[in-house]
Design a protein around this motif. Structure first.
Motif, PDB file in Angstrom:
ATOM      1  N   THR A  97       0.845  -1.189   0.000  1.00  0.00           N
ATOM      2  CA  THR A  97       0.000   0.000   0.000  1.00  0.00           C
ATOM      3  C   THR A  97       0.883   1.243   0.000  1.00  0.00           C
ATOM      4  OG1 THR A  97      -1.769  -1.128   1.196  1.00  0.00           O
ATOM      5  CG2 THR A  97      -1.761   1.278   1.264  1.00  0.00           C
ATOM      6  N   HIS A  98       0.556   2.183  -0.881  1.00  0.00           N
ATOM      7  CA  HIS A  98       1.313   3.426  -0.984  1.00  0.00           C
ATOM      8  C   HIS A  98       0.378   4.626  -0.909  1.00  0.00           C
ATOM      9  CE1 HIS A  98       4.893   1.152  -2.202  1.00  0.00           C
ATOM     10  NE2 HIS A  98       4.135   0.501  -3.078  1.00  0.00           N
ATOM     11  N   PRO A  99       0.796   5.749  -0.296  1.00  0.00           N
ATOM     12  CA  PRO A  99       2.031   5.867   0.482  1.00  0.00           C
ATOM     13  C   PRO A  99       1.982   4.972   1.707  1.00  0.00           C
ATOM     14  CG  PRO A  99       0.661   7.805   0.765  1.00  0.00           C
ATOM     15  CD  PRO A  99       0.014   6.988  -0.299  1.00  0.00           C
ATOM     16  N   GLY A 100       3.136   4.377   2.005  1.00  0.00           N
ATOM     17  CA  GLY A 100       3.128   3.377   3.062  1.00  0.00           C
ATOM     18  C   GLY A 100       4.433   3.217   3.796  1.00  0.00           C
ATOM     19  N   ASP A 103       4.187   6.890   7.189  1.00  0.00           N
ATOM     20  CA  ASP A 103       2.994   7.725   7.119  1.00  0.00           C
ATOM     21  C   ASP A 103       1.995   7.115   6.145  1.00  0.00           C
ATOM     22  OD1 ASP A 103       3.833  10.124   8.728  1.00  0.00           O
ATOM     23  OD2 ASP A 103       5.409  10.165   7.217  1.00  0.00           O
ATOM     24  N   SER A 104       0.825   6.752   6.650  1.00  0.00           N
ATOM     25  CA  SER A 104      -0.234   6.298   5.759  1.00  0.00           C
ATOM     26  C   SER A 104      -1.003   7.505   5.249  1.00  0.00           C
ATOM     27  CB  SER A 104      -1.195   5.356   6.494  1.00  0.00           C
ATOM     28  OG  SER A 104      -1.938   6.073   7.471  1.00  0.00           O
ATOM     29  N   LEU A 105      -1.740   7.315   4.177  1.00  0.00           N
ATOM     30  CA  LEU A 105      -2.560   8.403   3.666  1.00  0.00           C
ATOM     31  C   LEU A 105      -3.592   8.831   4.719  1.00  0.00           C
ATOM     32  CD1 LEU A 105      -3.195  10.238   1.289  1.00  0.00           C
ATOM     33  CD2 LEU A 105      -4.748   8.480   0.428  1.00  0.00           C
ATOM     34  N   GLU A 106      -4.118   7.858   5.462  1.00  0.00           N
ATOM     35  CA  GLU A 106      -5.114   8.176   6.477  1.00  0.00           C
ATOM     36  C   GLU A 106      -4.531   9.063   7.575  1.00  0.00           C
ATOM     37  OE1 GLU A 106      -6.331   4.702   4.203  1.00  0.00           O
ATOM     38  OE2 GLU A 106      -4.477   5.189   5.274  1.00  0.00           O
ATOM     39  N   SER A 107      -3.324   8.726   8.054  1.00  0.00           N
ATOM     40  CA  SER A 107      -2.727   9.542   9.115  1.00  0.00           C
ATOM     41  C   SER A 107      -2.362  10.930   8.599  1.00  0.00           C
ATOM     42  CB  SER A 107      -1.490   8.844   9.693  1.00  0.00           C
ATOM     43  OG  SER A 107      -0.441   8.748   8.749  1.00  0.00           O
ATOM     44  N   LEU A 108      -1.913  11.016   7.358  1.00  0.00           N
ATOM     45  CA  LEU A 108      -1.614  12.322   6.779  1.00  0.00           C
ATOM     46  C   LEU A 108      -2.871  13.174   6.661  1.00  0.00           C
ATOM     47  CD1 LEU A 108       0.878  11.223   3.968  1.00  0.00           C
ATOM     48  CD2 LEU A 108       1.441  12.628   5.969  1.00  0.00           C
ATOM     49  N   GLU A 109      -3.961  12.565   6.225  1.00  0.00           N
ATOM     50  CA  GLU A 109      -5.208  13.318   6.078  1.00  0.00           C
ATOM     51  C   GLU A 109      -5.737  13.778   7.436  1.00  0.00           C
ATOM     52  OE1 GLU A 109      -7.549  10.518   3.906  1.00  0.00           O
ATOM     53  OE2 GLU A 109      -7.134  11.486   1.984  1.00  0.00           O
ATOM     54  N   THR A 110      -5.630  12.898   8.436  1.00  0.00           N
ATOM     55  CA  THR A 110      -6.101  13.261   9.774  1.00  0.00           C
ATOM     56  C   THR A 110      -5.314  14.445  10.315  1.00  0.00           C
ATOM     57  OG1 THR A 110      -6.816  11.014  10.295  1.00  0.00           O
ATOM     58  CG2 THR A 110      -6.342  12.466  12.160  1.00  0.00           C
ATOM     59  N   SER A 111      -4.000  14.388  10.217  1.00  0.00           N
ATOM     60  CA  SER A 111      -3.185  15.478  10.752  1.00  0.00           C
ATOM     61  C   SER A 111      -3.429  16.772   9.983  1.00  0.00           C
ATOM     62  CB  SER A 111      -1.706  15.104  10.725  1.00  0.00           C
ATOM     63  OG  SER A 111      -1.237  14.902   9.398  1.00  0.00           O
ATOM     64  N   ARG A 112      -3.674  16.657   8.685  1.00  0.00           N
ATOM     65  CA  ARG A 112      -3.933  17.863   7.888  1.00  0.00           C
ATOM     66  C   ARG A 112      -5.236  18.532   8.323  1.00  0.00           C
ATOM     67  NH1 ARG A 112      -6.059  19.929   3.180  1.00  0.00           N
ATOM     68  NH2 ARG A 112      -4.647  21.294   2.031  1.00  0.00           N
ATOM     69  N   LYS A 113      -6.241  17.750   8.634  1.00  0.00           N
ATOM     70  CA  LYS A 113      -7.496  18.317   9.122  1.00  0.00           C
ATOM     71  C   LYS A 113      -7.276  19.061  10.438  1.00  0.00           C
ATOM     72  CE  LYS A 113     -10.496  14.895   6.884  1.00  0.00           C
ATOM     73  NZ  LYS A 113     -11.402  13.738   7.081  1.00  0.00           N
ATOM     74  N   LEU A 246       6.081  12.022  -1.660  1.00  0.00           N
ATOM     75  CA  LEU A 246       6.111  12.767  -2.920  1.00  0.00           C
ATOM     76  C   LEU A 246       5.792  11.869  -4.111  1.00  0.00           C
ATOM     77  CD1 LEU A 246       9.229  14.997  -2.274  1.00  0.00           C
ATOM     78  CD2 LEU A 246       6.840  15.711  -2.299  1.00  0.00           C
ATOM     79  N   ARG A 247       6.288  10.658  -4.086  1.00  0.00           N
ATOM     80  CA  ARG A 247       6.064   9.754  -5.211  1.00  0.00           C
ATOM     81  C   ARG A 247       4.575   9.498  -5.429  1.00  0.00           C
ATOM     82  NH1 ARG A 247       8.516   3.573  -5.687  1.00  0.00           N
ATOM     83  NH2 ARG A 247       7.806   3.150  -7.827  1.00  0.00           N
ATOM     84  N   TYR A 248       3.811   9.461  -4.345  1.00  0.00           N
ATOM     85  CA  TYR A 248       2.411   9.061  -4.463  1.00  0.00           C
ATOM     86  C   TYR A 248       1.410  10.192  -4.214  1.00  0.00           C
ATOM     87  CZ  TYR A 248       4.210   4.396  -4.922  1.00  0.00           C
ATOM     88  OH  TYR A 248       4.889   3.282  -5.387  1.00  0.00           O
ATOM     89  N   THR A 249       1.874  11.413  -4.026  1.00  0.00           N
ATOM     90  CA  THR A 249       0.924  12.518  -3.841  1.00  0.00           C
ATOM     91  C   THR A 249       1.209  13.713  -4.730  1.00  0.00           C
ATOM     92  OG1 THR A 249       2.165  13.636  -2.067  1.00  0.00           O
ATOM     93  CG2 THR A 249       0.629  11.888  -1.406  1.00  0.00           C
ATOM     94  N   TYR A 250       2.298  13.689  -5.483  1.00  0.00           N
ATOM     95  CA  TYR A 250       2.691  14.895  -6.221  1.00  0.00           C
ATOM     96  C   TYR A 250       2.912  14.595  -7.696  1.00  0.00           C
ATOM     97  CZ  TYR A 250       5.700  18.668  -7.944  1.00  0.00           C
ATOM     98  OH  TYR A 250       6.237  19.681  -8.690  1.00  0.00           O
ATOM     99  N   VAL A 251       2.342  15.431  -8.551  1.00  0.00           N
ATOM    100  CA  VAL A 251       2.594  15.389  -9.986  1.00  0.00           C
ATOM    101  C   VAL A 251       3.154  16.740 -10.402  1.00  0.00           C
ATOM    102  CG1 VAL A 251       1.585  15.181 -12.282  1.00  0.00           C
ATOM    103  CG2 VAL A 251       0.773  13.725 -10.438  1.00  0.00           C
ATOM    104  N   PRO A 252       4.372  16.798 -10.938  1.00  0.00           N
ATOM    105  CA  PRO A 252       4.923  18.094 -11.343  1.00  0.00           C
ATOM    106  C   PRO A 252       4.205  18.655 -12.561  1.00  0.00           C
ATOM    107  CG  PRO A 252       6.378  16.316 -12.022  1.00  0.00           C
ATOM    108  CD  PRO A 252       5.296  15.686 -11.186  1.00  0.00           C
TER     109      PRO A 252
END
Length: 588
Positions: A97-100, A103-113, A246-252
């Motif tokens: 699972t990526h990002p993995g 930091d999981s995507l869930e934990s990143l989203e929670t902290s961002r909120k 960055l690999r799984y959340t960013y597109v230049p």
């Protein structure tokens, strides 16, 4: 209402709208639906200063969706402004699972909120990140490193034009230090800038981190010297967290620098993997092997390498029982797994755990000191608590990455990990009042009293056990201690006093209070309101005219939704005779 009166009100409303728009633009307010942000374009080559100023601070937009390997299904509306909901976990063909990585995507989203809501301690640690030098660190020129083919690493220096590539040369405690500190700072900077991109949407941070990653992909050839294997582990523990995000959340955007994933992966396979998977970490203090296991797990996830991942799990499973003692182990802790055959008899193993600090361990030959370890004691507790925190931190962080991938290392060693954490934090909080526990380290006198536990992943452990699984970190018995803690929870007390106002940033743990504090606790849904919400928090950035202007520093998060826009909308609706109260949802 007469036609003439309606027309008059419409004209008046139009003037209000024009005034509101002019006021918004004149005060620097940004439209809530802005689709792009100013971007830094840091060069992978060196700049005169490694602490250049990042891109001008944008009004943050959620991180755009990445195009990972394998490529996910394209967005149906690629030109639309991205939202956090557009970023989805990716499951690779190897089952990862990526990002993995940590930091999981869930934990990143929670902290961002929590950051967007201005909640403490998240916003406090975020502001610490904003003010750090890591977010403005540029790509290395490698002039502090030594050439990979150097005959004298102490005097020869490398650079971008050296065809052999560049290495560090690191002695014990980084003496000598040839590129060692620089490499560690680069690793932390990648993670810091990836987090900044995630929380602000400012692609300038992603570009700067990618410049560092691409420089390492092209020029870095490894770590040498007696501490080289440990350096390799440390770099992989923090740098790969940022690389994965960055690999799984960013597109230049077109024309921006892309992450050279293939080149970086090749560097990992040729530089990091051989050391992490073949070096015999067993004879060294246990934090070495635990950091190596953590780093190798990270590497395997990034590379989508199942066989390497399984080897890394085996390394962790060997190292943890040999690092944390629990009473059920019997008189002796487990011996380290090592090809060198060291510490396999009772005397050598006991003296290893006592850091040779008692008289019986200082004779030749050594004599058995007949010391019984205490439940929760770590192999390095008698050495010092700084290194103990490194070992415990690596243990926890590796388990966190494994949990994202579906492997419950936390449960496998629950009693051992929780006991080790509690033993450390109880002594840390009780020593000043009560001194060392009775019989601690066989009564050794030359014990180090720095009990800060800087690299202990306290928030990660608390979230994993107390929040996710509802297990209590209740006080454990320690000889001679009678200390009590609020709610009988020493770890919660430690976090409340040591982790809510700032987070130590080290080689194993960094900004965990931002990314993992209560990460599995449900967040209250953002409510719809009948007016624009009061922006919280609002930081006032110092905007640089240039991504590389010297001396400028940015504060990263500006969440203001101009109240004038809400006023204008209401005025138009009133003039038309139909009151339209638009529900304004704060972007998360």
């Amino acid at each position: 209402m007469t036609t003439a009166r309606a027309r008059s009100l419409l004209i008046a409303a139009a003037l209000v709208v024009l005034f509101a728009m002019a006021f918004t633009l004149s005060t620097g307010g940004a439209p809530a639906q802005a689709t792009s942000s100013p971007k830094a374009t840091p060069s992978p080559s060196a700049t005169p200063s490694r602490a250049a100023t990042p891109a001008p601070t944008p009004t943050p937009t959620p991180a755009p969706r990445a195009s990972p390997t394998p490529t996910p299904t394209p967005d149906t509306a690629p030109d639309a402004a991205p939202t956090p909901d557009a970023v989805q976990p990716v499951v690779s063909s190897a089952g990862f699972t990526h990002p993995g990585v940590f930091d999981s995507l869930e934990s990143l989203e929670t902290s961002r909120k929590h950051v967007l809501a201005g909640d403490k301690p998240w916003i406090t640690i975020f502001q610490q990140l904003v003010s750090s030098s890591y977010i403005s660190r540029d790509a290395p020129d490698f002039t502090q490193f030594t050439p990979a083919n150097a005959t004298n690493p102490l005097t020869q220096r490398c650079g971008l034009k050296n065809s052999a590539g560049c290495v560090t040369y690191c002695g014990s405690f980084s003496i000598p230090d040839v590129g060692c500190t620089d490499a560690r700072l680069d690793a932390r900077a990648v993670y810091a800038q990836a987090l900044m991109y995630w929380y602000t949407g400012n692609a300038g941070y992603a570009q700067r981190a990618i410049a560092i990653l691409n420089a390492y992909a092209k020029h870095f050839k490894g770590n040498t010297g007696s501490n080289g294997p440990l350096m390799t582990a440390w770099i992989g523990e923090t740098m790969l967290r940022g690389a994965e995000i960055l690999r799984y959340t960013y597109v230049p955007d077109e024309g921006d620098q892309a992450f050279d994933v293939d080149g970086f992966s090749e560097m990992l396979r040729t530089v990091a993997v051989p050391t992490l998977s073949t070096f015999d970490y067993g004879p060294y203090n246990g934090n070495w092997k635990l950091s190596a296991a953590d780093s190798l797990i990270n590497t395997a996830v990034f590379l989508d390498d199942r066989e390497l991942y399984d080897r890394a799990l085996t390394m962790w499973r060997e190292a943890v029982p040999a690092y944390i003692y629990v009473s059920r182990d019997g008189r002796l802790p487990a011996a380290p797994v090592t090809a060198a055959g060291l510490y396999q008899n009772q005397t050598d193993l006991t003296c290893f755990w006592l850091a040779n600090k008692v008289g019986d361990c200082q004779t030749d030959p050594k004599a058995d000191p007949h010391v019984v370890m205490q439940n929760g004691q770590a192999q390095e507790s008698c050495r010092d608590f700084g290194h103990t925190a490194l070992g415990l931190g690596a243990t926890i962080n590796a388990a966190e990455t494994a949990s994202i991938q579906g492997d419950d290392l936390y449960s496998e060693q629950q009693h051992r990990i929780m006991s080790g954490v509690l033993y450390a934090v109880q002594i840390s909080q009780t020593y000043e009042e009560s001194g060392w526990p009775r019989g601690f380290c066989g009564g050794a006198s030359d014990l180090t009293t720095n009990l800060s536990l800087a690299n202990l992943a306290a928030d990660v452990a608390y979230n994993a056990y107390a929040v996710r699984e509802d297990f209590s970190f209740s006080t454990i018995k320690i000889p001679g201690y009678r200390a009590t803690y609020p709610d009988n929870d020493p770890l919660a007390a430690f976090i409340a006093t040591k982790r809510t106002t700032s987070n130590p940033v080290g080689d194993v743990s960094a900004w965990e209070g931002l990314t993992h504090h209560l990460a599995d606790k449900p967040v209250e849904p953002i409510k719809y309101t009948e007016q624009a919400p009061t922006p919280t928090p609002t930081l006032s950035p110092i905007v640089s005219a240039s991504p590389t202007a010297a001396g400028a520093h940015d504060a990263a998060l500006n969440l203001a939704i101009p109240i004038t826009a809400a006023t204008a909308i209401t005025a138009v609706a009133t003039a038309a005779g139909v009151l339209v109260i638009r529900r304004v949802r704060r972007r998360d």
